[in-house]
Design a protein around this motif. Structure first.
Motif, short mmCIF file in Angstrom:
data_model
loop_
_atom_site.label_atom_id
_atom_site.label_comp_id
_atom_site.label_asym_id
_atom_site.label_seq_id
_atom_site.Cartn_x
_atom_site.Cartn_y
_atom_site.Cartn_z
N GLU A 285 0.81 -1.22 0.00
CA GLU A 285 0.00 0.00 0.00
C GLU A 285 0.84 1.27 0.00
OE1 GLU A 285 -3.39 0.45 -0.41
OE2 GLU A 285 -3.32 -1.69 -0.86
N LEU A 286 1.92 1.28 0.76
CA LEU A 286 2.78 2.46 0.81
C LEU A 286 3.42 2.73 -0.54
CD1 LEU A 286 4.15 4.73 2.38
CD2 LEU A 286 5.88 3.08 3.11
N LEU A 287 3.94 1.68 -1.15
CA LEU A 287 4.56 1.80 -2.46
C LEU A 287 3.53 2.22 -3.51
CD1 LEU A 287 7.18 1.48 -4.05
CD2 LEU A 287 6.60 -0.93 -4.38
N LYS A 288 2.34 1.63 -3.43
CA LYS A 288 1.27 1.95 -4.36
C LYS A 288 0.88 3.44 -4.22
CE LYS A 288 -2.14 -1.04 -4.60
NZ LYS A 288 -3.43 -1.75 -4.43
N LEU A 289 0.79 3.90 -2.99
CA LEU A 289 0.45 5.30 -2.73
C LEU A 289 1.48 6.23 -3.37
CD1 LEU A 289 -1.80 6.77 -1.15
CD2 LEU A 289 -0.29 6.74 0.82
N PHE A 290 2.73 5.92 -3.16
CA PHE A 290 3.82 6.74 -3.70
C PHE A 290 3.80 6.72 -5.23
CE2 PHE A 290 8.24 7.10 -5.20
CZ PHE A 290 8.50 8.41 -4.77
N ILE A 291 3.72 5.54 -5.82
CA ILE A 291 3.75 5.40 -7.28
C ILE A 291 2.55 6.10 -7.92
CG2 ILE A 291 3.48 3.73 -9.17
CD1 ILE A 291 5.29 1.85 -7.52
N PHE A 292 1.37 5.90 -7.33
CA PHE A 292 0.19 6.51 -7.93
C PHE A 292 0.11 8.00 -7.69
CE2 PHE A 292 -1.00 2.22 -8.86
CZ PHE A 292 -1.61 2.38 -10.09
N PHE A 293 0.76 8.50 -6.66
CA PHE A 293 0.84 9.95 -6.50
C PHE A 293 1.70 10.54 -7.61
CE2 PHE A 293 2.60 13.94 -4.92
CZ PHE A 293 1.41 14.62 -4.67
N LEU A 294 2.78 9.87 -7.93
CA LEU A 294 3.64 10.33 -9.03
C LEU A 294 2.90 10.26 -10.37
CD1 LEU A 294 7.12 8.79 -8.12
CD2 LEU A 294 6.39 11.17 -7.92
N ILE A 295 2.24 9.13 -10.62
CA ILE A 295 1.48 8.96 -11.87
C ILE A 295 0.38 10.03 -11.95
CG2 ILE A 295 -0.15 7.46 -13.10
CD1 ILE A 295 1.52 5.07 -12.02
N TYR A 296 -0.31 10.21 -10.85
CA TYR A 296 -1.38 11.21 -10.78
C TYR A 296 -0.86 12.61 -11.09
CZ TYR A 296 -4.73 14.36 -8.56
OH TYR A 296 -5.59 15.38 -8.29
N SER A 297 0.25 12.97 -10.47
CA SER A 297 0.83 14.30 -10.68
C SER A 297 1.22 14.52 -12.13
CB SER A 297 2.06 14.49 -9.78
OG SER A 297 1.70 14.35 -8.44
N VAL A 298 1.85 13.50 -12.73
CA VAL A 298 2.27 13.61 -14.13
C VAL A 298 1.05 13.71 -15.05
CG1 VAL A 298 3.37 12.35 -16.04
CG2 VAL A 298 4.49 12.49 -13.79
N LEU A 299 0.03 12.88 -14.82
CA LEU A 299 -1.18 12.94 -15.65
C LEU A 299 -1.89 14.28 -15.52
CD1 LEU A 299 -2.83 9.41 -15.22
CD2 LEU A 299 -2.02 10.45 -17.35
N TYR A 300 -2.00 14.76 -14.29
CA TYR A 300 -2.67 16.05 -14.04
C TYR A 300 -1.96 17.17 -14.80
CZ TYR A 300 -4.39 20.10 -11.43
OH TYR A 300 -4.92 21.31 -11.09
N MET A 301 -0.64 17.22 -14.66
CA MET A 301 0.13 18.27 -15.34
C MET A 301 0.09 18.09 -16.86
SD MET A 301 1.08 20.40 -13.13
CE MET A 301 2.28 21.37 -14.02
#
Length: 189
Positions: free
Chosen positions: A151-167
């Motif tokens: 879960e911790l790794l998933k949270l970190f990875i998806f925050f990065l993916i989310y940030s990149v997609l958003y931008m």
């Protein structure tokens, strides 16, 4: 618009990833608080612009109007809270969201009146960042459900993916919030 460009994505991520965030910060025994946390994050959408609007009222030296709007917001809030005490906690939290929205509308009305920037125009300017951030966070959350990671790794990875997609979405479509942020950054550099 610039503030919403940064705050709304964080709130959206918190809404859709509330459970792993709660577990990470507080442990599994606090997991039942996740829905309340999500609702409070919704309130954050309105509180952000409400407090910004209050600062604007101070900046244009309309502190007398700010006092009246604050008083009206407090009265409405107290009535709403007293009404909601009969119901369950979740209803009470939704009342807080409603109160945040009403408080913003009251202050936003006067902002519109004094700087010729109506509440509808303010909301329209903020809506794009809100919709994009909620849509991208929702998509990331759906995809994350199928990824078998810690879960911790998933949270970190998806925050990065989310940030990149958003931008990326803002960059590709050259949205007004993105353009304003880039103009501000370029002016500071």
């Amino acid at each position: 618009t610039i503030i919403s460009f940064f705050v709304y994505p964080i709130l959206s991520f918190f809404i859709f990833f509330a459970k792993p965030i709660i577990v990470l910060l507080y442990s599994n025994k606090w997991l039942e608080c996740a829905p309340i946390f999500q609702i409070l994050c919704l309130s954050g959408f309105f509180n952000t612009i409400y407090h910004l609007s209050r600062s604007t009222m101070k900046a244009i030296n309309k502190t007398n109007i700010l006092l009246y709007t604050q008083l009206l917001s407090v009265i409405i809030g107290i009535i709403a809270i007293l009404f909601s005490l009969k119901f369950e906690m979740r209803f009470f939290i939704w009342v807080l969201v409603f109160n945040s929205f009403i408080s913003y509308i009251v202050v936003g009305y006067y902002i519109g009146k004094y700087i010729h920037y109506s509440v509808l125009k303010q909301i329209k300017d903020l809506l794009l960042s809100m919709v994009v951030s909620l849509a991208v966070a929702s998509l990331c959350n759906v995809i994350a459900e199928f990824v078998p990671l810690n879960e911790l790794l998933k949270l970190f990875i998806f925050f990065l993916i989310y940030s990149v997609l958003y931008m990326t979405i803002h960059f590709v479509f050259k949205t007004r919030p993105y353009v304003l942020v880039m103009q501000y950054i370029n002016k500071k550099i």
